[in-house]
Enzyme design. Structure first.
Site, short mmCIF file in Angstrom:
data_model
loop_
_atom_site.label_atom_id
_atom_site.label_comp_id
_atom_site.label_asym_id
_atom_site.label_seq_id
_atom_site.Cartn_x
_atom_site.Cartn_y
_atom_site.Cartn_z
N GLY A 13 0.80 -1.22 0.00
CA GLY A 13 0.00 0.00 0.00
C GLY A 13 0.83 1.27 0.00
N HIS A 50 -2.34 2.34 -11.46
CA HIS A 50 -1.75 3.52 -10.82
C HIS A 50 -2.29 4.80 -11.47
CE1 HIS A 50 1.61 2.23 -8.08
NE2 HIS A 50 1.19 1.08 -8.57
#
Length: 180
Positions: A13, A50
């Protein structure tokens, strides 16, 4: 100006956490260090994931080579925020470009010069800076020479950057641990 280093293992994360550190009102330059490979569909999907998380207002610069990453850091003004994601993929490219995987001394000197230049660029960067990097030193010793080289080089680079950053955060199982 605050420099923050966000470390973490695979799928910890770290990137999402780094993105949350950036105030929404700031002009953001996102330095993407992963090089695109048209033949690698899974890598393209990771990049797309992303990209999909980033606000449209963020400017993305693909900075996979040593010089472009340093150049953008040097050009950033004090009114901006720069997010670098991530140094493990950047270092892989630097090792590739130098031909250092076989531990050629000349190639390793070239890699060392690029890493020193990156640390200098981080120190000289006028912008708010958030840097993401993998923490690879917590697992087993890699069984291949190239794996050990990568782990050693990235561990050294991370330590040097931690020394010059104001904040250092380690992500473990999605949980941020503030180291400094």
């Amino acid at each position: 100006m605050v420099r923050t280093l966000v470390l973490g293992g695979a799928r910890s994360g770290k990137s999402a956490h780094a993105e949350r550190l950036v105030p929404e009102s700031d002009p953001v330059t996102y330095l993407a260090t992963g090089r695109r490979d048209p033949g690698d569909r899974e890598w393209a999907e990771r990049i797309a994931a992303h990209v999909s998380r980033r606000p449209d207002s963020w400017r993305t610069v693909e900075a996979g080579d040593a010089d472009s990453l340093r150049r953008v850091l040097g050009d950033a003004g004090s009114d901006a925020t720069v997010l670098v994601d991530d140094l493990a993929t950047w270092l892989t490219g630097v090792l590739d470009d130098a031909g250092a995987w076989d531990r050629d001394p000349v190639a390793l000197d070239e890699v060392a010069g690029h890493c020193a230049g990156l640390v200098d660029a981080v120190v000289g960067c006028a912008a708010r800076l958030v840097i993401v990097s993998a923490e690879v030193g917590l697992g087993v010793v890699p069984s291949t020479p190239s794996g050990r080289l990568f782990r050693d080089e990235l561990g050294s680079l991370n330590a040097r950057l931690a020394d010059v950053c104001d904040e250092v955060v380690l992500l473990v199982a999605g949980q941020p641990l503030r180291l400094r």
